[in-house]
Write a protein that holds these residues in place. Structure first.
Motif, mmCIF file in Angstrom:
data_model
loop_
_atom_site.group_PDB
_atom_site.id
_atom_site.type_symbol
_atom_site.label_atom_id
_atom_site.label_comp_id
_atom_site.label_asym_id
_atom_site.label_seq_id
_atom_site.Cartn_x
_atom_site.Cartn_y
_atom_site.Cartn_z
ATOM 1 N N SER B 164 -14.875 -93.295 104.788
ATOM 2 C CA SER B 164 -15.009 -92.010 105.139
ATOM 3 C C SER B 164 -15.190 -91.507 106.163
ATOM 4 C CB SER B 164 -16.188 -91.458 103.953
ATOM 5 O OG SER B 164 -17.323 -92.261 104.294
ATOM 6 N N LEU B 165 -15.568 -92.314 107.134
ATOM 7 C CA LEU B 165 -15.940 -91.897 108.672
ATOM 8 C C LEU B 165 -14.587 -91.330 108.990
ATOM 9 C CD1 LEU B 165 -18.066 -94.598 109.555
ATOM 10 C CD2 LEU B 165 -18.804 -92.387 109.117
ATOM 11 N N GLY B 166 -13.382 -91.721 108.772
ATOM 12 C CA GLY B 166 -12.273 -91.455 109.319
ATOM 13 C C GLY B 166 -11.921 -92.181 110.617
ATOM 14 N N LEU B 167 -10.775 -91.672 111.128
ATOM 15 C CA LEU B 167 -10.409 -92.132 112.790
ATOM 16 C C LEU B 167 -10.532 -91.113 113.695
ATOM 17 C CD1 LEU B 167 -7.253 -94.354 111.577
ATOM 18 C CD2 LEU B 167 -9.602 -95.287 112.025
ATOM 19 N N LYS B 168 -11.249 -91.523 114.781
ATOM 20 C CA LYS B 168 -11.446 -90.318 115.740
ATOM 21 C C LYS B 168 -10.742 -90.885 117.050
ATOM 22 C CE LYS B 168 -15.656 -88.653 113.665
ATOM 23 N NZ LYS B 168 -15.677 -89.625 112.702
ATOM 24 N N GLY B 169 -10.402 -89.906 117.825
ATOM 25 C CA GLY B 169 -9.841 -90.180 119.265
ATOM 26 C C GLY B 169 -8.465 -90.902 119.062
ATOM 27 N N ILE B 170 -7.707 -90.506 118.175
ATOM 28 C CA ILE B 170 -6.302 -90.836 118.331
ATOM 29 C C ILE B 170 -5.585 -90.215 119.256
ATOM 30 C CG2 ILE B 170 -3.982 -90.855 116.916
ATOM 31 C CD1 ILE B 170 -5.875 -90.235 114.621
ATOM 32 N N PRO B 171 -4.754 -90.891 120.210
ATOM 33 C CA PRO B 171 -4.090 -90.364 121.259
ATOM 34 C C PRO B 171 -3.279 -89.209 120.999
ATOM 35 C CG PRO B 171 -3.603 -92.762 121.062
ATOM 36 C CD PRO B 171 -4.577 -92.462 120.151
ATOM 37 N N PRO B 172 -3.378 -87.845 121.518
ATOM 38 C CA PRO B 172 -2.662 -86.804 121.396
ATOM 39 C C PRO B 172 -1.196 -86.935 121.628
ATOM 40 C CG PRO B 172 -3.776 -86.195 122.939
ATOM 41 C CD PRO B 172 -4.327 -87.536 122.630
ATOM 42 N N TYR B 173 -0.431 -87.975 121.178
ATOM 43 C CA TYR B 173 1.022 -88.119 121.305
ATOM 44 C C TYR B 173 1.936 -87.180 121.046
ATOM 45 C CZ TYR B 173 -0.171 -92.981 123.074
ATOM 46 O OH TYR B 173 -0.963 -93.975 123.717
ATOM 47 N N THR B 174 1.827 -86.444 119.938
ATOM 48 C CA THR B 174 2.844 -85.724 119.321
ATOM 49 C C THR B 174 2.645 -84.318 120.161
ATOM 50 O OG1 THR B 174 1.913 -86.670 117.205
ATOM 51 C CG2 THR B 174 3.524 -84.472 117.166
ATOM 52 N N ASN B 175 3.972 -84.211 120.860
ATOM 53 C CA ASN B 175 4.257 -83.139 121.470
ATOM 54 C C ASN B 175 5.341 -82.388 120.762
ATOM 55 O OD1 ASN B 175 6.476 -84.656 122.323
ATOM 56 N ND2 ASN B 175 5.667 -84.920 124.194
ATOM 57 N N ILE B 176 5.732 -81.351 121.370
ATOM 58 C CA ILE B 176 7.079 -80.547 121.005
ATOM 59 C C ILE B 176 8.187 -81.208 120.722
ATOM 60 C CG2 ILE B 176 8.080 -79.432 123.062
ATOM 61 C CD1 ILE B 176 7.589 -76.939 121.516
ATOM 62 N N TRP B 177 8.358 -82.197 121.799
ATOM 63 C CA TRP B 177 9.964 -83.045 121.715
ATOM 64 C C TRP B 177 9.809 -84.107 120.656
ATOM 65 C CZ3 TRP B 177 12.922 -79.966 123.622
ATOM 66 C CH2 TRP B 177 12.646 -79.169 124.551
ATOM 67 N N TRP B 178 8.877 -84.747 120.472
ATOM 68 C CA TRP B 178 8.646 -85.757 119.569
ATOM 69 C C TRP B 178 8.711 -85.107 118.069
ATOM 70 C CZ3 TRP B 178 9.654 -90.826 120.012
ATOM 71 C CH2 TRP B 178 9.282 -91.190 121.139
ATOM 72 N N ALA B 179 8.127 -84.181 117.835
ATOM 73 C CA ALA B 179 7.913 -83.599 116.587
ATOM 74 C C ALA B 179 9.531 -82.903 116.283
ATOM 75 C CB ALA B 179 7.089 -82.420 116.761
ATOM 76 N N TRP B 180 10.096 -82.009 117.279
ATOM 77 C CA TRP B 180 11.381 -81.564 116.930
ATOM 78 C C TRP B 180 12.245 -82.516 116.838
ATOM 79 C CZ3 TRP B 180 12.701 -76.559 115.187
ATOM 80 C CH2 TRP B 180 11.543 -75.724 114.972
ATOM 81 N N GLY B 181 12.286 -83.423 117.723
ATOM 82 C CA GLY B 181 13.375 -84.470 117.635
ATOM 83 C C GLY B 181 13.460 -85.457 116.489
ATOM 84 N N GLY B 237 6.221 -88.086 109.086
ATOM 85 C CA GLY B 237 5.358 -86.742 109.105
ATOM 86 C C GLY B 237 3.892 -87.079 109.352
ATOM 87 N N GLY B 238 3.505 -87.920 108.578
ATOM 88 C CA GLY B 238 1.949 -88.250 108.613
ATOM 89 C C GLY B 238 1.837 -88.876 109.962
ATOM 90 N N ALA B 239 2.624 -89.726 110.455
ATOM 91 C CA ALA B 239 2.147 -90.293 111.841
ATOM 92 C C ALA B 239 2.382 -89.349 112.856
ATOM 93 C CB ALA B 239 3.403 -91.307 112.188
ATOM 94 N N LEU B 240 3.229 -88.232 112.893
ATOM 95 C CA LEU B 240 3.226 -87.200 113.977
ATOM 96 C C LEU B 240 1.977 -86.330 113.623
ATOM 97 C CD1 LEU B 240 7.035 -86.280 113.492
ATOM 98 C CD2 LEU B 240 5.928 -87.199 115.547
ATOM 99 N N TYR B 241 1.513 -85.954 112.363
ATOM 100 C CA TYR B 241 0.568 -85.238 112.064
ATOM 101 C C TYR B 241 -0.817 -85.723 112.656
ATOM 102 C CZ TYR B 241 -1.992 -81.997 109.046
ATOM 103 O OH TYR B 241 -2.938 -80.739 108.455
ATOM 104 N N ALA B 242 -0.903 -87.078 112.402
ATOM 105 C CA ALA B 242 -2.101 -87.837 112.825
ATOM 106 C C ALA B 242 -2.297 -87.649 114.082
ATOM 107 C CB ALA B 242 -2.203 -89.385 112.517
ATOM 108 N N HIS B 243 -1.288 -88.021 114.977
ATOM 109 C CA HIS B 243 -1.371 -87.805 116.554
ATOM 110 C C HIS B 243 -1.398 -86.265 116.849
ATOM 111 C CE1 HIS B 243 -0.406 -91.747 115.877
ATOM 112 N NE2 HIS B 243 -0.986 -92.123 117.086
ATOM 113 N N TRP B 244 -1.145 -85.487 116.108
ATOM 114 C CA TRP B 244 -1.226 -84.107 116.380
ATOM 115 C C TRP B 244 -2.873 -83.928 116.225
ATOM 116 C CZ3 TRP B 244 -2.744 -79.513 113.559
ATOM 117 C CH2 TRP B 244 -2.295 -78.439 114.356
ATOM 118 N N LEU B 245 -3.430 -84.203 114.867
ATOM 119 C CA LEU B 245 -4.913 -83.697 114.441
ATOM 120 C C LEU B 245 -5.579 -84.456 115.687
ATOM 121 C CD1 LEU B 245 -4.770 -83.957 110.860
ATOM 122 C CD2 LEU B 245 -5.101 -81.794 111.969
#
Lengths: 289, 355, 296
Positions: B164-181, B237-245
């Motif tokens: 329940s602690l969750g994962l923190k500090g996931i690298p913010p890799y998701t940018n506009i190009w990854w997502a729209w690509g 979608g989940g992978a992108l979302y995680a690196h966006w959040l």
């Protein structure tokens, strides 16, 4: 007309039903039905409402599994097989209450039935096991990936499917409506489209469930010609359920009469017409006779 | 009038021009609208991927799943666990240490996303195989139950997911190009699937499974296939979302039933079964969610301060959702696609009306 | 031994609460073939109604509870009238999606009206917190109260369904709407009545739930709702006695498993879901009903 008892029929059995019985709860809907279809025949299955005719179709096509008895198709025991495998093996059907894919176009309805060409691996394996020299060992192909990646192989197949679909639609005179939604067709053409769709699975045996239901005499007349035409053109064997006695008498070579799940008569049309039990079963509803 | 069919070549050229045009628009946007809105534009694409994969099952195939968030969560956790720096992992997992080999892996974003998709697809297979034996609302409930099981397992597996602690500090890799690509890839693959022989089979099944079976379609296999493909893209979608959040946890309101609700709203707005509808619905949802933040923050009217109402935006969404279901069940696109042919027919009809 | 007895009591208690909620699910499903997703949220609203009757209108606790329950019945009635009735002839999936929307709507509305933070539900007399000791068994007075109310209501509903004319009409509609309306029953009224009864039972269960875990929050209805649905499936959805038995089976299983394997406590909710999935796989019609053929 052929008399049944005259001499042995040399043609091979397409379908053989033996002791076919089905019970729903305590009710026996079909009781020890025995019957056969020879290659190229056009046979009628008649009987009052609720006699169990459609239930027999549902057992042949695998929608219901019979409680007892066997269904043999071209020498293969298909009892209890899944509907799609049975279709792949070569039995196609129409439904009593037209079941077209009404949101799809006329062309797409036919193409859906041709989809089985891509994926009849299981059926071809059964055929291969049954008659190895006639049916070569099938090779599984990753059609799904080909379809997503649109490989040349797949595009060729798609073109081939479309050509055949148009051919079929031309044969039933519906090619000019190819891009219309199926639900937009009038009633008569919908029946025809359902037959065309069934033919697109490339069947040996065609089951027609009340093809003339809801048609006026003139349309019925046309349909009779159409069914005979289909049989010749596509060299299929046909088993049809019908209420319209005139229709059945006119086109069928032999007739099975069913009442309360049991065969009460079997013979050529003239025999059936004069059969006392048949007349009794239909008594009170003179329009049939 | 109106019956002219646009050729494959014209279609291809127009679509290519359109895609390049969108690319330039995104490029311009990424330089001009500011970080905040760039994040929102990125989110639009992530939502679109989730919505398209959901509509493949719920709209095109016509089986009603409520387990989508489960696959998104699987994808999110898989990718996050693969890209998290090892140092960050040792720091976060203080209740129970992360198991081998996850504790010594750190890989790039792209392979992590692909693996996330594959793991989610496998999860979809495991869920779909038993669930697809039942139909209709039973299937909906079974998938909902599976999604809850996934969530509860994540919540309790401290040595894999940090519970329940969750994962923190996931690298913010998701940018506009990854997502729209990835959105482009999703549209191409699922679009190609929808407009193939397989797609026709799926649409036929969505109308009548018995008739489809009688036409030689192995209904179970095709439903499962659609479910697995949907799971794959839900995982992406989940992978992108995680690196966006950059922070994920297994609360019901983050990666639980709430997310399924949101994606359901998107595809209902867009029209169940339409890919372009799903994209429109997702963009609308992402945009409206931002816009509705206004209602939730205090407002100043001529010197009178009206306090913000927390939860108001969700209420508005829920109301819109119900109104659509009651009065406009077709949604924006219905089952149609926003193709050049569709636009052409539309205008040809308009022109015809004026004559 | 006393550990077991304690667990049995707790199991019966939880089972009874599930059973009361499950009745509403099963009756609605039996008639409309609709999973009323909003059922759990009507429960939650009933609890809030009761709470505010007591806190804001300073009613005595028992009156507040009754008014809350009646208001929940009204809410169920309106939900059916506004949202489900227009969709009665729509595809079943549309009705299901709408039900999900209603659930979402009721939850969001509760967040807006009551706030998202859990509220304490300490509005019942302190008398209920008293503990009675029967050779080593510690039982709260509240337990007696809940068990009493549950059993009275369960028998009441069964009596209504099987011994009154209205109940017969309800059961008849569940088998065949067109025929029953031909027989002169007013289908709309009976469906409304079903929603009212189901919602009131759920609200009663919710209030007792809130007394036991003394708090209330806008999402409190989701998990009990889902569990009660599972209970209804266990008993064969559509059957009221089945739902009652299903509720007790589910409640007992949960309590006993957690009671004897305390380290599985985190997975408590999983059991219900696993039961559901296994059941749907092998006996989708529940453990009591006979299989019925669908006409093709």
């Amino acid at each position: 007309m052929i008399k049944i008892n005259n001499k042995k029929d040399e043609r091979k059995d397409v379908l053989r039903l033996e002791n076919l019985t089905i019970k729903f709860g305590g009710l026996t809907a079909v009781d020890s039905f025995n019957g056969y279809l020879k290659e190229g025949e056009l046979i009628g299955l008649i009987g009052p409402n609720g006699a169990g005719k459609t239930t027999i179709f549902n057992m042949i096509t695998g929608i219901y599994a019979p409680t007892y008895g066997t269904v043999t198709f071209n020498g293969i025991d298909i009892t209890g097989m899944k509907p799609y495998v049975i279709t792949h093996l070569g039995i196609a059907r129409t439904f009593q209450n037209i079941r077209l894919f009404s949101d799809m176009t006329v062309l797409e309805n036919v193409l859906v039935a041709e989809h089985s060409w891509l994926q009849n691996y299981k059926a071809r394996k059964i055929l291969h096991k049954h008659e190895p020299e006639k049916f070569p060992r099938p090779h599984w192909k990753p059609w799904f990936w080909s379809a997503v990646l649109k490989t040349p192989d797949y595009l060729k197949m798609e073109r081939h499917m479309k050509d055949y679909a148009y051919e079929l639609l031309k044969a039933v005179d519906l090619d000019k409506f190819a891009h219309l939604k199926a639900s937009a067709l009038p009633y008569g053409p919908q029946r025809k489209l359902e037959i065309a769709r069934a033919l697109a699975t490339r069947p040996y045996l065609l089951l027609l469930d009340e093809p003339a239901a809801g048609m006026n005499p003139q349309e019925t007349q046309e349909l009779a010609e159409f069914v005979q035409d289909v049989r010749k053109k596509f060299s299929v064997t046909i088993l049809l359920i019908e209420h319209d006695m005139k229709f059945v008498m006119k086109i069928c070579e032999r007739i099975y009469v069913l009442d309360y799940g049991k065969i009460i008569a079997h013979g050529v049309p003239e025999e059936i017409q004069n059969n006392k039990r048949v007349i009794e079963a239909y008594l009170g509803d003179e329009s049939y006779v | 009038m109106g019956t002219k069919r646009i050729s494959f070549k014209t279609n291809f050229i127009l679509t290519t021009v359109f895609v390049i045009g969108v690319g330039f628009l995104l490029l311009a946007a990424s330089h001009s609208v500011g970080d905040y809105w760039v994040r929102i534009i990125t989110l639009m694409a992530i939502y679109s991927i989730m919505a398209i994969s959901y509509t493949l099952v719920n709209g095109v195939t016509g089986i009603f799943s409520l387990g989508h968030a489960g696959f998104i969560a699987v994808g999110a956790y898989t990718a996050a666990l693969l890209t998290l720096p090892i140092q960050q992992k040792t720091m976060s997992f203080f209740i129970a240490p992360l198991i081998w080999p996850l504790n010594s892996i750190q890989m790039g974003f792209f392979p992590a996303t692909i693996i996330a998709g594959l793991v989610a697809a496998f999860a979809a297979f495991l869920v779909g195989y038993p669930s697809l034996r039942v139909t209709g609302d039973y299937f909906a409930i079974a998938t909902l139950a599976f999604a809850e099981i996934i969530r509860i397992v994540i919540q309790n597996s401290y040595s894999i997911t940090n519970g329940s602690l969750g994962l923190k500090g996931i690298p913010p890799y998701t940018n506009i190009w990854w997502a729209w690509g990835w959105l482009l890839v999703t549209i191409i693959v699922i679009g190609s699937l929808k407009f193939s022989s397989y797609g026709r089979a799926l649409r036929a099944m969505s109308e009548d499974t018995v008739a489809a079976g009688a036409m030689g379609i192995n209904v179970f296999k095709h439903q499962l296939m659609s479910f697995v493909v949907s799971g794959f893209f839900a995982g992406i979608g989940g992978a992108l979302y995680a690196h966006w959040l950059t922070t994920i946890d297994p609360r019901p309101t983050s990666l639980g039933i709430m997310l399924t609700f949101f994606v359901l709203i998107m595809i209902v707005i867009g029209g169940l079964g339409s890919i372009s509808g799903a994209v429109l619905g997702a963009i609308f949802f992402a945009f409206a969610a931002q816009w509705l933040r206004i209602v939730e923050s205090p407002m100043n009217f001529f010197g009178i301060t009206i306090p913000g109402i927390p939860g108001m935006s969700m209420l508005i969404f829920a109301t819109v959702f119900i109104l659509i279901m009651l009065f406009w069940r077709r949604g924006i696109m219905g089952k149609d696609e926003l193709s050049w042919q569709y636009i052409y027919d539309h205008f040809a009809k308009k022109a015809g009306d004026q004559d | 031994m006393s550990h077991l007895a304690q667990n049995l009591i707790n199991g019966t208690l939880l089972g009874g609460l599930y059973a009361l909620i499950a009745i509403g699910y099963t009756m609605v499903y039996g008639i409309l073939r609709l999973i009323n997703f909003a059922h759990g949220d009507i429960l939650m609203w009933g609890v809030y109604f009761a709470l505010y009757m007591v806190i804001a209108l300073s009613m005595p606790w028992w009156l507040g509870f009754i008014v809350g329950i009646v208001l929940a019945g009204l809410l169920g009635f309106s939900v059916e009238k506004v949202a489900y009735r227009p969709l009665r002839n729509a595809p079943r999936i549309s009705a299901l999606i709408t039900a999900i929307g209603i659930s979402f709507f009721l939850e969001s509305l509760a967040v807006v009206v009551f706030g998202g933070i859990p509220k304490s539900f300490n509005i019942y007399p302190k008398f209920f917190n008293k503990i009675v000791i029967f050779n080593h068994l510690r039982i709260q007075m509240l337990t007696f109260f809940i068990l009493g109310v549950t059993f009275v209501l369960l028998f009441g509903v069964l009596w209504l369904l099987y011994r009154t004319k209205t109940g017969t009409a309800m059961r008849a509609i569940a088998t065949d709407i067109p025929t029953t309306s031909l027989m002169g029953a007013n289908v709309d009224n009976i469906i409304s009545l079903t929603f009212i009864i189901g919602s009131m039972l759920a609200a009663t269960s919710g209030i007792m739930w809130a007394m036991r875990y003394p708090q209330v929050q806008p999402y409190m209805g989701f998990v009990p709702g889902l569990k009660a649905f599972i209970a209804a499936v266990i008993g064969g959805i559509g059957s009221v006695p089945g739902a009652v038995v299903g509720g007790f089976i589910l409640g007992m299983t949960e309590i006993l498993v957690v009671g004897f394997f305390p380290n599985l406590a985190g997975y408590r909710d999983v059991f219900a879901y696993v039961i559901l999935i296994v059941l749907l796989m092998f006996r989708p019609t529940g453990i009591f009903t006979v299989y019925s053929e669908q006409k093709v």
